[in-house]
Design an enzyme around this catalytic site. Structure first.
Site, PDB file in Angstrom:
ATOM      1  N   HIS A 207      -4.977  17.329  24.638  1.00 34.03           N
ATOM      2  CA  HIS A 207      -3.897  16.388  24.304  1.00 34.03           C
ATOM      3  C   HIS A 207      -3.529  16.552  22.832  1.00 34.03           C
ATOM      4  O   HIS A 207      -4.413  16.503  21.966  1.00 34.03           O
ATOM      5  CB  HIS A 207      -4.333  14.952  24.571  1.00 34.03           C
ATOM      6  CG  HIS A 207      -3.238  13.955  24.347  1.00 34.03           C
ATOM      7  ND1 HIS A 207      -2.045  13.992  25.039  1.00 34.03           N
ATOM      8  CD2 HIS A 207      -3.151  12.901  23.496  1.00 34.03           C
ATOM      9  CE1 HIS A 207      -1.280  13.000  24.639  1.00 34.03           C
ATOM     10  NE2 HIS A 207      -1.916  12.328  23.693  1.00 34.03           N
ATOM     11  N   ASP A 247      -5.431   9.951  28.834  1.00 32.53           N
ATOM     12  CA  ASP A 247      -5.780  10.444  27.498  1.00 32.53           C
ATOM     13  C   ASP A 247      -6.752   9.531  26.754  1.00 32.53           C
ATOM     14  O   ASP A 247      -6.757   9.481  25.528  1.00 32.53           O
ATOM     15  CB  ASP A 247      -4.508  10.659  26.662  1.00 32.53           C
ATOM     16  CG  ASP A 247      -3.610  11.719  27.250  1.00 32.53           C
ATOM     17  OD1 ASP A 247      -4.134  12.698  27.810  1.00 32.53           O
ATOM     18  OD2 ASP A 247      -2.376  11.571  27.182  1.00 32.53           O
TER      19      ASP A 247
END
Length: 304
Positions: A207, A247
């Site tokens: 990410h 995330d």
């Protein structure tokens, strides 16, 4: 990115951080499959190869590029001839991070001691599929649209559950030891996460943001705008274990990226992508090492 994985109990987490050459590494003990004692996994029995249903489209390297390696990586009996851990990579686009992983397995000695056994994309036009073909890696194309067409517009959640369940089946069929989300742009539901956890398959994700910042899509653009607004002074890249919250999984590796005065969004994107290409290799190696360490600890505990 929007990929997820199994959640491990709080008691299993052992956080520590080391600062080295501007890199922040966050390591912790991760629960590894009970059945594994090392990264060189035992040879399983030879089950019949399952035939995928007609919904997903399976693509493999063209006949002209088929090699012995193709046959080995496609076979369920892979562990007889391939002692290295098997990695399955999920992509949605260009695949530059996939290429970084492929390249890292080809160095001497390999920076990434593993086999990229399969690549799966939810976008037919993803250039990452071509990258995989060029390296004789089998691929699968699995798209959500056919599942949406089976249901009314107000039943999109049901379509996603069916899609995720079939995605899990396709991945489990390949028997990977680790799944790496490398630019995978699809939020994964428990219909996907639970079957993989039951099969002791670990998932990690890249990410382009620091932990707790700019979860989800368009993270680079959002961080750049926040910097322009004077809200932040740095951004970064992280590799993390995947959980149901997008995330928000435990970080494995974190790299900070400073903003530069006068820099445009394209320049920032270029610098972040360069960091990603290194981080995804290092984070994958760390994940494999954590798996091996946990397997050795479990084996020692069993023999004591």
């Amino acid at each position: 990115m929007t990929c997820r994985s199994a959640i491990y109990p709080e008691s299993d987490r052992n956080w520590h951080s080391v600062s080295h050459l501007g890199v922040l590494l966050v390591g912790f003990a991760v629960r590894t499959p009970e059945c594994c004692s090392s990264l060189e996994f035992p040879t399983p029995p030879s089950p019949a190869i399952a035939t995928p249903p007609p919904n997903p489209t399976i693509t493999t390297p063209p006949p002209s590029t088929t090699t012995t390696r193709d046959l080995q990586t496609t076979s369920i009996d892979h562990k007889m001839s391939d002692p290295l851990p098997r990695i399955l990579v999920l992509i949605s686009g260009n695949g530059s991070n996939l290429q970084a992983l492929i390249d890292a397995t080809a160095t001497t000695p390999p920076l990434l001691p593993a086999t990229i056994a399969h690549v799966l994309s939810n976008k037919k036009s993803a250039y990452g599929l071509t990258r995989a073909h060029n390296s004789s890696i089998p691929t699968t194309y699995h798209n959500l649209v056919p599942y949406k067409k089976r249901h009314a517009p107000d039943q999109i959640s049901l379509a996603r559950q069916e899609y995720d369940a079939e995605l899990a089946r396709l991945i489990i069929e390949q028997k990977p030891d680790l799944v790496v989300c490398a630019g995978w742009m699809h939020i994964l539901s428990p219909a996907f996460l639970v079957p993989l956890e039951q099969n002791n398959i670990i998932i990690i994700n890249l990410h382009p943001a620091l932990p707790g910042q700019f979860d989800g899509a368009n993270a680079i653009e959002r961080s750049y705008q926040a910097w322009k607004n004077g809200e932040i002074k740095k951004t970064g890249v992280m590799i993390h274990y995947v959980i149901q919250d997008v995330d928000r999984g435990e970080p494995i590796l974190v790299r900070e990226v400073e903003f530069k005065e006068g820099e445009g969004l394209e320049e920032l994107e270029g610098r972040i992508h360069a960091v990603e290409h290194e981080a995804i290799v290092e984070g994958t190696v760390l994940a494999l090492e954590q798996m091996k360490r946990r397997a050795q600890e479990d084996a020692h505990a069993t023999s004591s």
